[in-house]
Design an enzyme around this catalytic site. Sequence first.
Site, short mmCIF file in Angstrom:
data_model
loop_
_atom_site.label_atom_id
_atom_site.label_comp_id
_atom_site.label_asym_id
_atom_site.label_seq_id
_atom_site.Cartn_x
_atom_site.Cartn_y
_atom_site.Cartn_z
N GLY A 11 0.78 -1.24 0.00
CA GLY A 11 0.00 0.00 0.00
C GLY A 11 0.81 1.28 0.00
O GLY A 11 0.32 2.33 0.41
N LEU A 79 -4.39 -7.14 -7.20
CA LEU A 79 -4.03 -8.29 -8.04
C LEU A 79 -5.19 -8.97 -8.78
O LEU A 79 -5.04 -9.38 -9.92
CB LEU A 79 -3.24 -9.30 -7.21
CG LEU A 79 -1.86 -8.76 -6.75
CD1 LEU A 79 -1.13 -9.81 -5.91
CD2 LEU A 79 -0.99 -8.33 -7.93
N ILE A 82 -10.24 -7.27 -12.73
CA ILE A 82 -11.44 -6.45 -12.52
C ILE A 82 -12.56 -6.96 -13.42
O ILE A 82 -12.35 -7.21 -14.60
CB ILE A 82 -11.13 -4.98 -12.86
CG1 ILE A 82 -10.09 -4.44 -11.87
CG2 ILE A 82 -12.37 -4.11 -12.85
CD1 ILE A 82 -10.61 -4.32 -10.43
N ASN A 94 -5.11 2.15 -13.50
CA ASN A 94 -4.16 1.21 -12.89
C ASN A 94 -2.75 1.75 -13.05
O ASN A 94 -2.44 2.42 -14.03
CB ASN A 94 -4.28 -0.16 -13.59
CG ASN A 94 -3.30 -1.19 -13.02
OD1 ASN A 94 -3.27 -1.40 -11.81
ND2 ASN A 94 -2.50 -1.78 -13.88
N HIS A 96 1.18 0.57 -13.34
CA HIS A 96 1.97 -0.63 -13.66
C HIS A 96 3.45 -0.24 -13.68
O HIS A 96 3.80 0.78 -14.27
CB HIS A 96 1.53 -1.20 -15.02
CG HIS A 96 2.21 -2.46 -15.38
ND1 HIS A 96 1.79 -3.70 -14.91
CD2 HIS A 96 3.32 -2.70 -16.11
CE1 HIS A 96 2.60 -4.63 -15.38
NE2 HIS A 96 3.55 -4.06 -16.10
C1 GRF Z 1 3.48 -1.30 -7.39
O1 GRF Z 1 4.76 -1.59 -7.89
C2 GRF Z 1 2.50 -1.18 -8.54
O2 GRF Z 1 3.08 -0.66 -9.72
C3 GRF Z 1 2.13 -2.61 -8.77
O3 GRF Z 1 2.05 -3.19 -7.48
C4 GRF Z 1 2.91 -2.47 -6.61
C5 GRF Z 1 2.08 -1.99 -5.45
O4 GRF Z 1 2.91 -1.53 -4.46
N1 GRF Z 1 0.88 -2.70 -9.47
P1 GRF Z 1 2.22 -0.88 -3.15
O5 GRF Z 1 1.24 -1.91 -2.60
O6 GRF Z 1 1.52 0.37 -3.58
O7 GRF Z 1 3.37 -0.62 -2.23
#
Ligand code: GRF
Length: 181
Positions: A11, A79, A82, A94, A96
């Site tokens: 998070g 994860l 959706i 989203n 990425h």
């Molecule tokens: C991030 O690297 C994001 O790009 C990917 O998952 C990770 C989430 O990290 N989708 P966090 O939970 O916000 O620390």
Amino acid sequence: MNLAVFISGTGTNLKALIEAQKDKFFTSQIKAIVSNKEAKGLEFARLNHIAYLVSKDDDEILEFLKDYKIDLIVLAGYLPRISKKLINTYKIINIHPSLLPKYGGKGFYGRHVHEAVFENKEKTSGVTIHYVNENLDDGAIILQKKVDISGCKSVDDLADAILKIEHLSLKEVIKKLEVEN
Ligand code: GRF
């Protein structure tokens, strides 16, 4: 805009958005948080008294969100795929941790992305923030930021370098979208 943030992990992107809101970097408000499990990142929801739901059930999630008049869902390390129902009900973005379409799609999430980038000895990687459609990592790109990773000596170095830029990029996109909203 009223935001809902979906998480599954640490998070840190959620934390960055909460801090941006406190700093009035944007006027949007995080009204609700959803996770598919008791994610570590829910600690930020509790600390900041933001309503949250832990659920894997689409209808339950939709019911929960209904009360908050959400304008935008932000997937930040969420994860599960959706559903069509959610995509048809809300505008969703989203984040990425690569320069899509490179290192996107099935199996490319979180650390797996950085491992593949590192193994391929890429000199540059980056961050992509895009709209969510029914295909994985495929929606219209809103923002991409390149990151020089030639100095990264490990996957952890690489992940840290990208995450820092993620935190900056996500709040910039919220600010950009609220002007357009
Ligand atoms: C991030 O690297 C994001 O790009 C990917 O998952 C990770 C989430 O990290 N989708 P966090 O939970 O916000 O620390």
